[in-house]
Design an enzyme around this catalytic site. Structure first.
Site, PDB file in Angstrom:
ATOM      1  N   HIS A  99       0.882  -1.179   0.000  1.00 41.60           N
ATOM      2  CA  HIS A  99       0.000   0.000   0.000  1.00 41.60           C
ATOM      3  C   HIS A  99       0.916   1.225   0.000  1.00 41.60           C
ATOM      4  O   HIS A  99       2.025   1.169   0.549  1.00 41.60           O
ATOM      5  CB  HIS A  99      -0.836   0.098   1.272  1.00 41.60           C
ATOM      6  CG  HIS A  99      -1.715  -1.069   1.569  1.00 41.60           C
ATOM      7  ND1 HIS A  99      -1.271  -2.184   2.206  1.00 41.60           N
ATOM      8  CD2 HIS A  99      -3.033  -1.263   1.357  1.00 41.60           C
ATOM      9  CE1 HIS A  99      -2.278  -3.028   2.359  1.00 41.60           C
ATOM     10  NE2 HIS A  99      -3.361  -2.495   1.849  1.00 41.60           N
ATOM     11  N   ASP A 102       2.505   1.975   3.300  1.00 36.77           N
ATOM     12  CA  ASP A 102       3.476   1.006   3.829  1.00 36.77           C
ATOM     13  C   ASP A 102       4.896   1.449   3.516  1.00 36.77           C
ATOM     14  O   ASP A 102       5.818   1.210   4.298  1.00 36.77           O
ATOM     15  CB  ASP A 102       3.314  -0.389   3.186  1.00 36.77           C
ATOM     16  CG  ASP A 102       1.923  -0.944   3.328  1.00 36.77           C
ATOM     17  OD1 ASP A 102       1.248  -0.572   4.291  1.00 36.77           O
ATOM     18  OD2 ASP A 102       1.524  -1.742   2.466  1.00 36.77           O
ATOM     19  N   GLU A 230     -10.644  -7.078  -4.638  1.00 30.45           N
ATOM     20  CA  GLU A 230     -10.426  -8.097  -3.609  1.00 30.45           C
ATOM     21  C   GLU A 230     -11.646  -8.165  -2.692  1.00 30.45           C
ATOM     22  O   GLU A 230     -11.832  -7.301  -1.838  1.00 30.45           O
ATOM     23  CB  GLU A 230      -9.173  -7.756  -2.797  1.00 30.45           C
ATOM     24  CG  GLU A 230      -8.850  -8.822  -1.769  1.00 30.45           C
ATOM     25  CD  GLU A 230      -7.624  -8.479  -0.940  1.00 30.45           C
ATOM     26  OE1 GLU A 230      -6.656  -7.909  -1.481  1.00 30.45           O
ATOM     27  OE2 GLU A 230      -7.650  -8.785   0.268  1.00 30.45           O
ATOM     28  N   GLU A 266      -8.672 -13.753  -1.478  1.00 29.42           N
ATOM     29  CA  GLU A 266      -7.959 -14.059  -0.233  1.00 29.42           C
ATOM     30  C   GLU A 266      -8.670 -15.175   0.509  1.00 29.42           C
ATOM     31  O   GLU A 266      -9.881 -15.127   0.735  1.00 29.42           O
ATOM     32  CB  GLU A 266      -7.858 -12.808   0.650  1.00 29.42           C
ATOM     33  CG  GLU A 266      -7.112 -13.125   1.930  1.00 29.42           C
ATOM     34  CD  GLU A 266      -6.910 -11.947   2.858  1.00 29.42           C
ATOM     35  OE1 GLU A 266      -6.548 -10.867   2.370  1.00 29.42           O
ATOM     36  OE2 GLU A 266      -7.099 -12.139   4.070  1.00 29.42           O
ATOM     37  N   HIS A 269     -10.657 -14.131   3.601  1.00 32.37           N
ATOM     38  CA  HIS A 269     -11.878 -13.390   3.269  1.00 32.37           C
ATOM     39  C   HIS A 269     -12.971 -14.351   2.791  1.00 32.37           C
ATOM     40  O   HIS A 269     -14.155 -14.145   3.054  1.00 32.37           O
ATOM     41  CB  HIS A 269     -11.599 -12.345   2.186  1.00 32.37           C
ATOM     42  CG  HIS A 269     -10.636 -11.284   2.614  1.00 32.37           C
ATOM     43  ND1 HIS A 269     -10.281 -10.232   1.808  1.00 32.37           N
ATOM     44  CD2 HIS A 269      -9.955 -11.103   3.771  1.00 32.37           C
ATOM     45  CE1 HIS A 269      -9.416  -9.452   2.439  1.00 32.37           C
ATOM     46  NE2 HIS A 269      -9.202  -9.970   3.635  1.00 32.37           N
ATOM     47  N   ASP A 294      -4.469 -13.887  -2.537  1.00 37.82           N
ATOM     48  CA  ASP A 294      -3.818 -13.551  -1.273  1.00 37.82           C
ATOM     49  C   ASP A 294      -3.795 -14.815  -0.437  1.00 37.82           C
ATOM     50  O   ASP A 294      -4.821 -15.274   0.083  1.00 37.82           O
ATOM     51  CB  ASP A 294      -4.551 -12.403  -0.557  1.00 37.82           C
ATOM     52  CG  ASP A 294      -4.012 -11.047  -0.990  1.00 37.82           C
ATOM     53  OD1 ASP A 294      -3.122 -11.008  -1.864  1.00 37.82           O
ATOM     54  OD2 ASP A 294      -4.473 -10.026  -0.446  1.00 37.82           O
ATOM     55  N   ASP A 305     -10.454 -11.741  10.709  1.00 40.71           N
ATOM     56  CA  ASP A 305      -9.455 -11.877   9.654  1.00 40.71           C
ATOM     57  C   ASP A 305      -8.077 -12.016  10.307  1.00 40.71           C
ATOM     58  O   ASP A 305      -7.406 -11.026  10.555  1.00 40.71           O
ATOM     59  CB  ASP A 305      -9.547 -10.585   8.826  1.00 40.71           C
ATOM     60  CG  ASP A 305      -8.803 -10.650   7.519  1.00 40.71           C
ATOM     61  OD1 ASP A 305      -8.455 -11.756   7.094  1.00 40.71           O
ATOM     62  OD2 ASP A 305      -8.592  -9.579   6.921  1.00 40.71           O
ATOM     63  N   ASP A 307      -5.374 -13.579   9.133  1.00 37.28           N
ATOM     64  CA  ASP A 307      -4.255 -13.504   8.179  1.00 37.28           C
ATOM     65  C   ASP A 307      -3.068 -14.377   8.586  1.00 37.28           C
ATOM     66  O   ASP A 307      -1.925 -13.914   8.668  1.00 37.28           O
ATOM     67  CB  ASP A 307      -3.763 -12.050   8.045  1.00 37.28           C
ATOM     68  CG  ASP A 307      -4.723 -11.186   7.237  1.00 37.28           C
ATOM     69  OD1 ASP A 307      -5.586 -11.743   6.535  1.00 37.28           O
ATOM     70  OD2 ASP A 307      -4.595  -9.945   7.307  1.00 37.28           O
ATOM     71  N   ASP A 337      -0.413 -12.569   2.034  1.00 41.31           N
ATOM     72  CA  ASP A 337      -1.040 -11.526   2.850  1.00 41.31           C
ATOM     73  C   ASP A 337      -1.252 -12.164   4.222  1.00 41.31           C
ATOM     74  O   ASP A 337      -2.358 -12.511   4.615  1.00 41.31           O
ATOM     75  CB  ASP A 337      -2.362 -11.075   2.223  1.00 41.31           C
ATOM     76  CG  ASP A 337      -2.926  -9.861   2.931  1.00 41.31           C
ATOM     77  OD1 ASP A 337      -2.372  -9.478   3.977  1.00 41.31           O
ATOM     78  OD2 ASP A 337      -3.928  -9.303   2.449  1.00 41.31           O
TER      79      ASP A 337
END
Ligand code: XLS
Ligand code: CA
Ligand code: CA
Length: 439
Positions: A99, A102, A230, A266, A269, A294, A305, A307, A337
């Site tokens: 991003h 980031d 996404e 993802e 998700h 992802d 989430d 991750d 991710d």
């Protein structure tokens, strides 16, 4: 200077190795059905989880010990680039994603933010010049800052809509500059908390308008990366407009955007939406909308989430099955991710986590290819749908029947015979393949 002085290049040592800094199953040069593992898997590292994540949670401060945290501001941003490229090379991953926020700190104005980005983008470009690292995708973080409290393109504030557009415009310019293969739109806060104060139609129309302007601008500047939506059903909003692939696909079709986008799917998700990972991949694949992945996993005991790095071999196998049936991911990749757990706070854990994820997908790739070669699932599915290959079934599929003919057929029938679905038998066979793949 080295940020990971104790770690050398991670290489493949085979299933029997007990070296924690080695791949046990991911052998980048090994050929699987005509392509190397590296070409099939196209791994990518998520900048936000691996280089900016502090490992905090709603009840506790960050725990991550990172050698670059000795710096602040733009020095920190530069140190992260140095550390990131050292990491990419050592772990042997060809792609990364980020991003805007980031890679460079936000300034006190949009102009200053742009200026910070320009410095770091130039530095990244320089690093990419004589290395093999490529940008899988970049995106705009239009959700963290308080201005995005009501969303970005779906905000109730027109100024926020404009601000979001400016950040995506800049993101597309950066994508072009760095040769990004894709550009991602994750809904962030594009959704609502309560219908009571929400103009659902205006928000969705605005989102459609926003995407059209992004498509137009990419054309204008000659950015040819694939646009990816996404999906995510909820979190941070109660309801997100890109709930899942089916909802996102209906949205794209309604606004005439289906030819300009594919999906970045993802795993976590998918499960948040009440689907399996493979369901979302299949749904996108059969509509020719599977763009990128992802790669992570959720915790079935938690409803959010998380991750996590993907280690569930059943899931990586079924995911790779869909990806292979898709003919690969094209310009997409498998982007981790994924973040290490809050308790895995040492920099070494970043290596162990990526090795675990890469090995898990390598196993998934090999097992899925063997299942496909042996037509294991196809045989079951073919025989289960046999009735559509002959007689009335064939007429249905060819579009040759109507309700009159079907009623006449139904009236002529005695007791209808159905066949067993054989799910347990199929799962047992998949287990055999999983255990025998590396035997
Ligand atoms: C958050 C999303 C996000 C996107 C990129 O849940 O996964 O990280 O991948 O904005
Ligand atoms: Ca994601
Ligand atoms: Ca996520």
């Amino acid at each position: 200077m080295s940020y990971f002085p104790a770690v050398n290049h991670i290489s493949y040592e085979g299933a029997k190795s007990d070296n924690p800094y080695a791949f046990k199953f991911y052998n980048p040069d090994e050929i699987v059905s005509g392509k190397t593992m590296a070409e099939h898997l196209r791994f990518s590292i998520a900048y936000w989880h691996t280089f900016t994540e502090a490992l905090s949670d709603p009840f506790g401060a960050g725990t991550a010990i990172r050698p670059w945290n000795a710096y602040t501001g733009m020095d920190l941003a530069k140190a992260r680039v140095e550390a990131a490229f050292e990491f990419f090379e050592k772990i042997n991953v060809p792609y990364f994603c980020f991003h805007d926020v980031d890679i460079a700190p936000e300034g006190s104005s949009l102009k200053e933010t742009y200026a910070n980005l320009d410095v770091i983008v130039a530095m990244i470009k320089d690093y990419m010049k004589d290395r093999n690292t490529k940008l899988l995708w970049n995106t705009a973080n239009n959700f963290t800052h308080p201005r995005f409290v009501g969303g970005a393109a779906s905000s109730n504030e027109a100024d926020v809509f404009a601000y979001s557009a400016a950040k995506v415009k800049k993101g597309l310019e950066i994508g072009k500059e760095l040769g990004a293969e894709n550009y991602v739109f994750w809904g962030g806060r594009e959704g609502y908390e309560s219908l009571l104060n929400t103009d659902l139609k205006l928000e969705m129309d605005n989102l459609g308008r926003f995407f059209h302007m992004a498509v137009d601008y990419a054309k204008e500047i000659g950015f040819d990366g694939q646009f990816l939506i996404e999906p995510k059903p909820k979190e941070p909003t109660t309801h997100q407009y890109d709930f899942d692939v089916a909802t996102g696909y209906a949205f794209l079709q309604h606004y005439g955007l289906q030819d300009s986008f594919k999906f970045n799917i993802e795993a976590n998700h998918a499960t948040l939406a009440g689907h399996t990972f493979e369901h979302e991949l299949r749904y996108a694949r059969i509509h020719h909308m599977l763009g990128s992945v992802d790669a992570n996993q959720g915790d079935p005991l938690l409803g959010w989430d998380t991750d996590e790095f993907p280690t569930d071999l059943y899931s990586t196998t079924l995911a790779m099955y869909e990806i292979l049936q898709n003919g690969g991911l094209g310009r997409g990749g498998l982007n981790f991710d994924a973040k290490v757990r809050r308790g895995s706070f040492e920099a070494d854990d970043l290596f162990f986590a990526h090795i675990a994820g890469m090995d898990s997908f390598a196993i998934g790739l090999k097992v899925a290819q063997q299942l496909i070669d042996d037509r294991v699932l196809e045989k079951f599915v073919d025989s289960r749908y046999q009735s559509y290959k002959e007689g009335i079934g064939r007429e249905i599929v060819l579009g040759n029947t109507d309700f009159h003919q079907l009623e006449a057929h139904a009236l002529s029938l005695g007791e209808i015979k159905t066949r067993s679905g054989r799910v347990e038998r199929i799962k047992a066979i998949i287990n055999q393949y999983l255990l025998n793949a590396f035997a």
